[in-house]
Design a protein around this motif. Structure first.
Motif, PDB file in Angstrom:
ATOM      1  N   VAL A 292       0.893  -1.171   0.000  1.00 45.21           N
ATOM      2  CA  VAL A 292       0.000   0.000   0.000  1.00 45.21           C
ATOM      3  C   VAL A 292       0.927   1.215   0.000  1.00 45.21           C
ATOM      4  O   VAL A 292       1.592   1.495   1.000  1.00 45.21           O
ATOM      5  CB  VAL A 292      -0.937   0.019   1.230  1.00 45.21           C
ATOM      6  CG1 VAL A 292      -1.849   1.246   1.179  1.00 45.21           C
ATOM      7  CG2 VAL A 292      -1.773  -1.255   1.299  1.00 45.21           C
ATOM      8  N   GLU A 295       1.463   4.245   2.768  1.00 43.52           N
ATOM      9  CA  GLU A 295       0.758   3.822   3.971  1.00 43.52           C
ATOM     10  C   GLU A 295       1.531   4.202   5.230  1.00 43.52           C
ATOM     11  O   GLU A 295       0.967   4.551   6.248  1.00 43.52           O
ATOM     12  CB  GLU A 295       0.587   2.311   3.891  1.00 43.52           C
ATOM     13  CG  GLU A 295       0.024   1.665   5.099  1.00 43.52           C
ATOM     14  CD  GLU A 295       0.270   0.160   5.035  1.00 43.52           C
ATOM     15  OE1 GLU A 295      -0.534  -0.540   5.611  1.00 43.52           O
ATOM     16  OE2 GLU A 295       1.259  -0.276   4.430  1.00 43.52           O
ATOM     17  N   LEU A 325      -3.856   3.541  -0.824  1.00 42.84           N
ATOM     18  CA  LEU A 325      -5.071   3.083  -0.142  1.00 42.84           C
ATOM     19  C   LEU A 325      -6.323   3.494  -0.925  1.00 42.84           C
ATOM     20  O   LEU A 325      -7.256   2.702  -1.090  1.00 42.84           O
ATOM     21  CB  LEU A 325      -5.099   3.664   1.283  1.00 42.84           C
ATOM     22  CG  LEU A 325      -6.247   3.187   2.158  1.00 42.84           C
ATOM     23  CD1 LEU A 325      -6.274   1.669   2.259  1.00 42.84           C
ATOM     24  CD2 LEU A 325      -6.125   3.789   3.561  1.00 42.84           C
ATOM     25  N   LYS A 329      -9.135   1.049  -2.408  1.00 42.08           N
ATOM     26  CA  LYS A 329     -10.545   1.210  -2.014  1.00 42.08           C
ATOM     27  C   LYS A 329     -11.436   1.225  -3.256  1.00 42.08           C
ATOM     28  O   LYS A 329     -12.461   0.550  -3.314  1.00 42.08           O
ATOM     29  CB  LYS A 329     -10.664   2.538  -1.245  1.00 42.08           C
ATOM     30  CG  LYS A 329     -11.970   2.729  -0.561  1.00 42.08           C
ATOM     31  CD  LYS A 329     -11.904   3.960   0.311  1.00 42.08           C
ATOM     32  CE  LYS A 329     -13.283   4.307   0.812  1.00 42.08           C
ATOM     33  NZ  LYS A 329     -13.296   5.552   1.547  1.00 42.08           N
ATOM     34  N   VAL A 342      -7.364  -2.970   6.437  1.00 41.57           N
ATOM     35  CA  VAL A 342      -5.960  -2.956   5.990  1.00 41.57           C
ATOM     36  C   VAL A 342      -5.087  -3.191   7.217  1.00 41.57           C
ATOM     37  O   VAL A 342      -5.230  -2.503   8.233  1.00 41.57           O
ATOM     38  CB  VAL A 342      -5.584  -1.596   5.353  1.00 41.57           C
ATOM     39  CG1 VAL A 342      -4.129  -1.613   4.884  1.00 41.57           C
ATOM     40  CG2 VAL A 342      -6.504  -1.293   4.185  1.00 41.57           C
TER      41      VAL A 342
END
Ligand SMILES: C[S@@+](CC[C@H](N)C(=O)[O-])C[C@H]1O[C@@H](n2cnc3c(N)ncnc32)[C@H](O)[C@@H]1O
Length: 356
Positions: A292, A295, A325, A329, A342
């Motif tokens: 990710v 992140e 992210l 999504k 997550v």
């Protein structure tokens, strides 16, 4: 003149900045050297020779004779690798070398081995597309891998069993690291999960380790037929060949580890929908093990690895990429899942759990 934060630099700061740049640019002029010398050390079996010698210290003469090379050349290779802190050298007298945790990653076998990964990324076939990265940036439909080899990486692998083996072994290197991080950092994701299908599961390394850590799980390692037909047998893991864009075998949970990053958004939605059809409506889940981007904090050293991996996707796949992210999504919602979590790991990847 402005510095990196937009601040006007004093004359002294400007000179300091330019001096740093004059040193820093060499990292890119000779950026390939680190990988090439490490690949050379793997091919020569330097780490194996030291390991067989109890991890060292091993004199230059003994090491050279063990790898069958002239001491003068081995000395130069080892001087570079010691400077990079990959191997260590005794402080005094004529050089004798010993292993470090990092040099053990160059062993061809073992839990921390990354040798096959270096050999794949450093192969002519994997390096050739990099010469056309700018072409890929100019034209998003021009896959650099296809420009180099006339076909995508999976078709190339299907037609070249030697390379397919190297790719599978390279992926297994990361699978060992990622599964260990899941087992220690997020084992509860497999609570109550009786069966797992690992979609794009390669040679089955990840599932072999998962069923060992979670003995109640039965596994199906699902991949293209040219991969599953040569995958090693393992108790409680069945290899099934097929195409994830058509059908995914049924199981309580579907794992997708380092698979979606090879594909564009439309293909990812198709695969996620096939996974959703494969799991039970109530208690089923899809477990994505992927990076990710953004992140963690920017000073997280693995963020640089995630960004390099994104460049690898650009060079080696058509529309593949590492995702933020927000991008994850979007994909998850488009695929019709109701919710997701997550869960960061001490690894390049995080675990994203999707519920139907
Ligand atoms: C980057 S590798 C990841 C392997 C493994 N999950 C791991 O992390 O070690 C991607 C895998 O997807 C498989 N794959 C590609 N296209 C596929 C398809 N249409 N159906 C099933 N598997 C596919 C490849 O053969 C390869 O093993």
């Amino acid at each position: 003149m402005e510095g990196t934060q937009g601040k006007i630099l004093s004359e002294e700061e400007k000179q300091e900045d330019e001096a740093k740049a004059a040193v820093g640019i060499w990292k890119y002029v000779f950026g390939f050297v680190g990988m090439a010398v490490v690949k050379c050390a793997i091919e020569l079996g330097i780490a194996e020779a030291l390991e067989e010698h109890g991890g060292g210290p091993m004199t230059l003469a003994d090491l050279s004779s063990a790898v069958g090379c002239r001491p003068a050349s081995v000395f130069r290779i080892m001087r570079f690798l010691v400077h990079r802190r990959i191997f260590k050298q005794t402080a005094q007298g004529s050089p004798a070398y010993y292993q470090t945790s990092l040099s053990r990653c160059l062993l061809k076998q073992g839990a921390s081995s990354m040798a096959a990964f270096v050999l794949w990324e450093g192969s002519r076939q994997a390096l050739e597309p990099w010469h056309n990265l700018s072409g890929r940036v100019r034209d998003e439909d021009a896959s650099a891998f296809e420009a180099a080899h006339g076909k995508d990486v999976w078709r190339y692998a299907a037609e070249n069993p030697g390379h397919s083996k190297l790719i599978n072994e390279a992926m297994a290197c990361d699978a060992r690291v990622a599964v260990a991080a899941i087992v220690s950092g997020f084992p509860e994701v497999f609570d109550g999960v009786g069966s797992v299908v690992d979609v794009g599961g390669g040679d089955g390394t990840a599932l072999r380790l998962l069923v060992k850590a979670f003995p109640w799980i039965r596994g199906i390692s699902f991949d293209l037929p040219h991969v599953t037909s040569v995958a090693p047998d393992c108790d409680r893991v069945k290899h099934v060949g097929g195409n994830m864009f058509e059908k995914v075998p049924n199981a309580d949970a579907a794992v997708l580890m380092w698979v979606l990053h090879d594909w564009g958004d439309d293909e990812c939605v198709q695969v996620l929908q096939k996974c959703r059809e494969a799991i039970p409506g109530g208690k089923g889940k899809v477990i994505i093990v992927e990076a990710v981007i953004g992140e963690k904090k920017e000073d997280d050293e693995l963020e640089d690895v995630r960004l390099m991996l994104d460049m690898v996707m650009m060079a080696h796949t058509g529309k593949g990429k590492e995702r933020t992210l927000e991008e994850w999504k979007h994909l998850i919602m488009e695929s019709g899942f109701s919710r997701f979590t997550v869960n960061p790991l001490h690894a390049v990847q995080s675990v994203i759990v999707l519920y139907p």
